[in-house]
Design a protein around this motif. Structure first.
Motif, PDB file in Angstrom:
ATOM      1  N   GLN A  60      49.637  41.851  44.103  1.00  0.00           N
ATOM      2  CA  GLN A  60      48.707  41.408  45.143  1.00  0.00           C
ATOM      3  C   GLN A  60      49.396  41.253  46.499  1.00  0.00           C
ATOM      4  O   GLN A  60      48.798  41.545  47.541  1.00  0.00           O
ATOM      5  CB  GLN A  60      48.062  40.066  44.733  1.00  0.00           C
ATOM      6  CG  GLN A  60      47.345  40.097  43.396  1.00  0.00           C
ATOM      7  CD  GLN A  60      46.330  41.218  43.307  1.00  0.00           C
ATOM      8  OE1 GLN A  60      45.477  41.385  44.182  1.00  0.00           O
ATOM      9  NE2 GLN A  60      46.416  42.028  42.238  1.00  0.00           N
ATOM     10  N   GLY A 440      38.006  36.628  43.643  1.00  0.00           N
ATOM     11  CA  GLY A 440      38.882  36.524  44.801  1.00  0.00           C
ATOM     12  C   GLY A 440      38.750  35.238  45.577  1.00  0.00           C
ATOM     13  O   GLY A 440      39.486  35.015  46.534  1.00  0.00           O
ATOM     14  N   ASP A 471      40.698  37.220  39.697  1.00  0.00           N
ATOM     15  CA  ASP A 471      41.454  37.257  40.950  1.00  0.00           C
ATOM     16  C   ASP A 471      41.253  35.965  41.744  1.00  0.00           C
ATOM     17  O   ASP A 471      41.208  35.971  42.980  1.00  0.00           O
ATOM     18  CB  ASP A 471      41.041  38.468  41.795  1.00  0.00           C
ATOM     19  CG  ASP A 471      41.998  38.710  42.961  1.00  0.00           C
ATOM     20  OD1 ASP A 471      43.190  38.381  42.825  1.00  0.00           O
ATOM     21  OD2 ASP A 471      41.539  39.183  44.027  1.00  0.00           O
TER      22      ASP A 471
END
Length: 522
Positions: A60, A440, A471
């Protein structure tokens, strides 16, 4: 006995004739032990989860040399990068999953077993097949922190094994010392100072056999290049991030603090810890392997002394295996910090030595038959030899089959069939979707972990599952912090706690739920 001897010798010839087939079957069985249900067991909340988070965040962040944990610089593990890169590659090949986390650990253990089995063929085909069986019966490394776990130890074991096997072959060809040096370097870049055991074993062995004194300057230069080139490449890359800080921390914490006498991290135990918990425990195969090797060493030395027939090659290889076992065993028993997996490299020479001895005894009837035909023409004496070697061979075969079979069964039921997941980790996996609108974002938690007093904080394995599944960027603070969050966020909560706080949570959306847990969004 004559009929039994003929049948047994026929079976030996059959196994040796079709050795390639039986070897392939043995490799497939070992692969089954490595990969079957590999992703079923819950992720351990210490090294395994930490390695997984570090590797995931490398991807990431686009930074493959510095480790972060929850996107903060992480110097907790203080290991160089190879094991993290292996997990990164696993994620690239198999997606963000527990299978990807553990794949290269399982593969490394399989390769170590195959290499040892091929090396053991020099002693006998029976020894080669026995090595594969012993790797399958190797319950401790299969169950925790090695073959089926996403951390550094399985790769380290592979590099350790390659280094020592190459060392055994140096006398045959000095070029093998380059392989030994490279494997040492890779082991250091995997497990840090633990690799010092390779240098100790190799140095003493090559010095004792006299081979060290026969190296030419060119060979010394090649050896040093194979050791230091990978180390300097890694350190140069790491230096661009934080200078000498990481190396200084490796020395102060990973070397001095963990090997010192102080009770660093609470892992100080008596000198006998490894013998009591691993090698002396009758519940594992190592207890019997130690007994067989001890009897074999004493018996072999007594036989050579009586016959005045000192076999230099046998003494060198036997002494090498003994060094390989004893040096790590004694060294790690002496240092302050003791963890079970520190002694795992000792299980490899134990398996090789036991296979060498039992394999040689198993095929003794064939050796005895050849000796009788070529040397002893007296039928009566030859018959006695045949009877003796037949009894020895059949006994060794029976012991081998019972030993391998019993402990392979234990390893299968305890490790593979006994694997089970954690209900909350499985809920995270099933509730999160990396393609959803919530992925996310920030994630909070109000579920009890290893320490119930720390409710509202993420255990390492919880954080790992949240990152690879959704995520998520994991935050502390529990329900109150979640409710005070201004932006979009999710909350994992235990059903009982949800019901107790239902009035506070009445305006949030239930994204996913089961009987035990809920995922809420706002």
């Amino acid at each position: 006995m004559a009929i039994a001897g003929k049948i047994y010798r026929a079976l030996l010839r059959f196994f040796e004739k079709y050795y390639g087939f039986f070897f392939a079957v043995g490799v497939l069985v070992l692969a089954f032990y490595c990969f079957r249900c590999l992703d079923v067991k819950y992720v351990d909340s210490w090294d395994e989860a930490r390695h997984g988070v570090n590797a995931y965040e490398m991807i990431q962040n686009g930074d493959y040399i510095r480790h972060t944990y929850n996107y903060q610089v992480d110097d907790w593990n203080l290991k160089p990068s190879i094991s993290y890169w292996a997990i990164v590659l696993g994620f690239r090949l198999f997606g963000y999953s527990v299978w990807g986390l553990r794949f290269f650990s399982a593969l490394a253990y399989l390769l170590a077993g195959v290499l040892c089995a091929l090396f053991a063929k020099r002693w006998s085909r029976e020894a080669s097949l026995l090595v594969l069986g012993f790797f399958c019966a190797n319950e401790r490394p299969l169950s925790a922190h090695l073959a089926r776990a996403g951390d550094a130890d399985s790769l380290y074991l592979l590099f350790f094994t390659v280094a020592v096997l190459a060392m055994f072959l140096v006398k045959k060809n000095h070029k093998y010392v380059y392989g030994c040096g490279l494997a040492f370097s890779l082991a250091f870049l995997t497990k840090s100072w633990h690799a010092g055991m390779i240098m100790a074993v190799g140095g003493i062995y090559l010095l004792g056999t006299g081979e060290l004194r026969r190296f030419r300057k060119k060979e010394w230069a090649g050896f040093l290049l194979s050791v230091f080139a990978p180390l300097m490449l890694w350190f140069g890359w790491r230096f661009t991030r934080d200078g000498f800080f990481f190396l200084k921390s490796m020395i102060e914490t990973d070397l001095l603090a963990r090997t010192g006498s102080s009770n660093f991290e609470g892992h100080q135990f008596p000198f006998s810890f490894y013998y009591d918990t691993v090698f002396g425990d009758g519940g594992f195969i190592y207890h019997w392997q130690l007994l067989i090797c001890t009897v074999g060493i004493l018996g072999g030395l007594l036989w050579m002394w009586k016959k005045k027939a000192w076999n230099r090659e046998v003494l060198e290889q036997g002494g090498g295996l003994l060094l390989w076992f004893l040096l790590p065993f004694l060294a790690f028993s002496a240092i302050g910090t003791k963890l079970i997996w520190y002694c795992y490299p000792c299980t490899v020479p134990l398996a090789l030595g036991t296979a060498w001895l039992l394999g040689g005894l198993m095929r003794l009837p064939l050796t005895g038959e050849e000796t009788t035909q070529e040397v002893d023409k007296a039928a009566a004496i030859g018959g006695k030899k045949k009877n003796f070697t037949t009894v020895v061979g059949i006994t060794a075969a029976a012991v081998s089959v019972l030993l391998v079979g019993f402990y392979m069964k234990n390893a299968y039921f305890h490790v593979i069939r006994g694997a089970h997941g954690d209900p909350f980790l499985m809920f995270i996996e099933e509730s999160a979707d990396r393609d959803s609108a919530w992925a996310g974002g920030k994630a909070y938690i109000y579920v009890s972990g290893e320490d119930p007093a720390d409710i509202g904080t993420w255990d390492q394995n919880m954080l790992f599952e949240a990152e690879i599944s959704g995520d998520f960027h994991c935050e502390e603070g529990g329900i109150e912090a979640f409710l005070s969050e201004n932006g979009r966020a999710v909350l994992y909560v235990d059903r009982l706690d949800y019901e107790q706080n239902m009035e506070k949570l009445q305006d949030v959306e239930i994204l996913h739920e089961n009987a035990g847990y809920l995922l809420l969004g706002k």
